[in-house]
Design an enzyme around this catalytic site. Structure first.
Site, PDB file in Angstrom:
ATOM      1  N   HIS A 172      -0.665  -5.618  -1.284  1.00 53.95           N
ATOM      2  CA  HIS A 172      -2.209  -5.043  -1.385  1.00 53.95           C
ATOM      3  C   HIS A 172      -2.214  -3.843  -2.274  1.00 53.95           C
ATOM      4  O   HIS A 172      -3.541  -3.537  -2.659  1.00 53.95           O
ATOM      5  CB  HIS A 172      -2.563  -4.557  -0.054  1.00 53.95           C
ATOM      6  N   ASP A 229      10.519  -2.545   2.689  1.00 57.61           N
ATOM      7  CA  ASP A 229       8.973  -2.404   2.856  1.00 57.61           C
ATOM      8  C   ASP A 229       8.009  -1.806   1.606  1.00 57.61           C
ATOM      9  O   ASP A 229       6.945  -2.329   1.454  1.00 57.61           O
ATOM     10  CB  ASP A 229       8.882  -1.449   4.093  1.00 57.61           C
ATOM     11  N   HIS A 234       5.725  -2.910  -3.591  1.00 58.99           N
ATOM     12  CA  HIS A 234       4.542  -2.231  -4.200  1.00 58.99           C
ATOM     13  C   HIS A 234       5.006  -1.363  -5.435  1.00 58.99           C
ATOM     14  O   HIS A 234       4.166  -1.229  -6.364  1.00 58.99           O
ATOM     15  CB  HIS A 234       4.078  -1.210  -3.054  1.00 58.99           C
TER      16      HIS A 234
HETATM   17  C1  BG6 Z   1       2.666  -1.296   3.883  1.00 60.95           C
HETATM   18  C2  BG6 Z   1       3.940  -1.054   4.460  1.00 60.95           C
HETATM   19  O1  BG6 Z   1       3.028  -2.593   2.890  1.00 60.95           O
HETATM   20  O2  BG6 Z   1       2.196  -0.491   3.016  1.00 60.95           O
HETATM   21  C3  BG6 Z   1       3.421   0.175   5.225  1.00 60.95           C
HETATM   22  O3  BG6 Z   1       4.286  -1.963   5.191  1.00 60.95           O
HETATM   23  C4  BG6 Z   1       3.057   1.363   4.456  1.00 60.95           C
HETATM   24  O4  BG6 Z   1       4.991   0.772   5.931  1.00 60.95           O
HETATM   25  C5  BG6 Z   1       1.787   0.679   3.715  1.00 60.95           C
HETATM   26  O5  BG6 Z   1       2.710   2.042   5.269  1.00 60.95           O
HETATM   27  C6  BG6 Z   1       1.205   1.657   2.572  1.00 60.95           C
HETATM   28  O6  BG6 Z   1      -0.173   1.253   2.331  1.00 60.95           O
HETATM   29  P1  BG6 Z   1      -1.181   2.299   2.064  1.00 60.95           P
HETATM   30  O7  BG6 Z   1      -2.158   1.360   1.211  1.00 60.95           O
HETATM   31  O8  BG6 Z   1      -1.508   2.905   3.138  1.00 60.95           O
HETATM   32  O9  BG6 Z   1      -0.485   3.074   0.787  1.00 60.95           O
END
Ligand code: BG6
Length: 482
Positions: A172, A229, A234
């Protein structure tokens, strides 16, 4: 490539789960409210829980009403009209039959908001039920596997049923506006690209800091930890966007080819370098944003060697980046929620304005604020007004909210639309996922070997264990204060 036929069905497997409630249902509702969903799209929720359509619609309404935006009556009327529900164990052929009756032969997106361990089984039953047709697409959530081997196994099982062009692996972060803007920044301006290399850049820092703890998610999290994770997916994607060569065009494969080249050029760790170049940590009780919060082990209810913080030095062995370290850090229960990519340029020579060794000039830094307060800033040196020559760092800033007004859409909104359009640019290709696993696996193996023995702790509300400083400071560099 998937053809341009409008998608008529979206099936969410795991429709009553956490991801659907937090992300998928709200994103679909907002897209519909903005008239962005295909006119004839029906959304089928599926989960094991036995309930009638009316109950599911009520559940979705409850989910949306809990959000700060509230429900718009006309938008809800249209959205609720799209909803249907089918209780099923979709790992079993019999369960998938019910779904097949709802879907028929319509072009469909299957969204697997399920545990990756059953992706293979679900693909098999989709196939047996005749649902893996040429116009259908499948969306997979991370984490894709637990390590390189399990990731390869999942990809192989999925690949037996769906060709790669129909597989959309979500990360995402790639749906975030600021992340997409990294490429625009680099390749829509002439200013940066000539300097974007080891001649001008000293190092890169990528930080993804969260104030939240693991809380209710520890059952999942304890099995994965911060490296799997956040870093494997990411942070590797952010690194790729900073480091990749300009793609020949904006097509999905051109962009993803360049990212894979970066991942393949990452210097692989051996046993010694894996421990020198990585630091992990686990939070103990402390205060975050004025609130006393418990230790990770208290949340989990027992001892565990799961890391909630990671800092890593990555080196990219290619001509552009040789000698430019990329420092990555991410953690939960840090003092601030902030994600940032910072490009630190080299020091100016120690002559003229920088000739006093006791008062060295601060280097130029370009920082891309991924979230919150999305934007970017450039720290440059400037002369302080006055008769004497004194140099002072100043900041030039661009802020999305004040620059463009409207707040950015949720990452999931953009990604769902791209799946409908069959555009895979912002999704992870199989080889990318596997190359990222290949990079982190030696670190995981190292940590597994030492277990809980060598797991530094950090107090909630601090920037991780002191060992994180020891990762960067011997190189003559420091973590940025954020
Ligand atoms: C997710 C993780 O993919 O991304 C979570 O599994 C994390 O642990 C989250 O908190 C963070 O996403 P964002 O968009 O809030 O930075």
């Amino acid at each position: 490539m998937p053809d341009g036929n409008a998608i008529e069905r979206l099936v969410i497997f795991g429709a009553t789960g956490d991801l659907a409630a937090r992300m998928l249902i709200p994103s679909l509702y907002f897209l519909d409210a903005d008239n962005l969903l295909p006119k004839d799209l029906k959304i089928l929720g599926s989960a094991r829980t036995d309930m009638r359509r009316e109950k599911f619609v009520e559940y979705v309404e409850g989910v949306l009403k809990k959000r700060p935006e509230g429900l718009d009556e006309a938008a809800w009327k249209r959205f609720s009209g799209r909803l249907d529900y089918c209780a099923a164990d979709v790992t079993k052929a019999a369960g998938m039959k019910g779904v097949a009756e709802h879907v028929g032969d319509k072009p469909t997106v299957f969204y697997l908001a399920l545990s990756p361990s059953i992706y293979g089984a679900v693909c098999k039953t989709l196939d047996e039920a005749g649902l893996a047709c040429g116009e259908c697409r499948i969306v997979l959530e991370k984490p894709l596997g637990h390590d390189l081997e399990s990731s390869k196994a999942i990809n192989a099982e999925v690949g037996q049923v769906f060709e790669e062009a129909r597989v959309f692996r979500i990360d995402h972060y790639l749906g975030k506006e600021t992340v997409q803007n990294l490429l625009a920044l680099r390749f829509a301006n002439t200013l940066f690209e000539p300097l974007w290399n080891n001649l001008a850049i000293d190092h890169v820092q990528i930080t993804v800091a969260e104030t939240e703890g693991v809380g209710e998610r520890w059952r999942y999290y304890d099995d994965y930890g911060a490296l799997r994770d956040m870093v494997q997916n990411h942070m590797m994607q952010l690194l790729c966007l900073v480091a990749m060569e300009p793609p020949a065009d904006a097509g999905a494969d051109s962009v993803r080819d360049e990212k894979v080249k970066v991942l393949k050029a990452l210097r692989h760790f051996d046993r010694a370098t894996a421990s020198q170049a990585s630091v992990r940590g686990q939070y103990r009780a402390g205060v975050v944003e004025g609130r006393q919060v418990p230790a990770y082990v208290e949340e989990k209810g027992g001892a565990t060697d799961t890391e909630t913080f990671v800092a890593l030095r990555a080196d990219i062995d290619n001509w552009r980046w040789a000698g430019v370290p990329f420092y990555l850090r991410t953690g939960k229960r840090l003092p601030k929620r902030v994600s940032e990519v910072a490009i630190q340029f080299k020091d100016v020579p120690q002559i003229l304005f920088n000739s006093n060794p006791d008062m060295q000039l601060e280097p130029t830094v370009l920082s891309v604020r991924v979230q919150p307060e999305e934007g970017l800033a450039m720290r440059i040196a400037s002369k302080l007004p006055g008769p004497k020559i004194r140099i002072y760092p100043v900041k030039m800033e661009f802020n999305y909210a004040s620059g463009f007004g409207a707040s950015s859409p949720e990452a999931y909104e953009r990604l769902i639309l791209d799946v409908m359009a069959g555009d895979a640019t912002l999704f992870m290709r199989r080889d990318q996922v596997e190359a990222a696993w290949q990079f982190v696996t030696p670190v995981l193996e190292r940590w597994e070997k030492v277990g809980v023995r060598d797991l530094p702790e950090y107090q909630c509300g601090t920037w991780g264990p002191v060992e994180a400083d020891r990762l960067i400071e011997p190189d003559g560099r420091f973590w940025r204060s954020l």
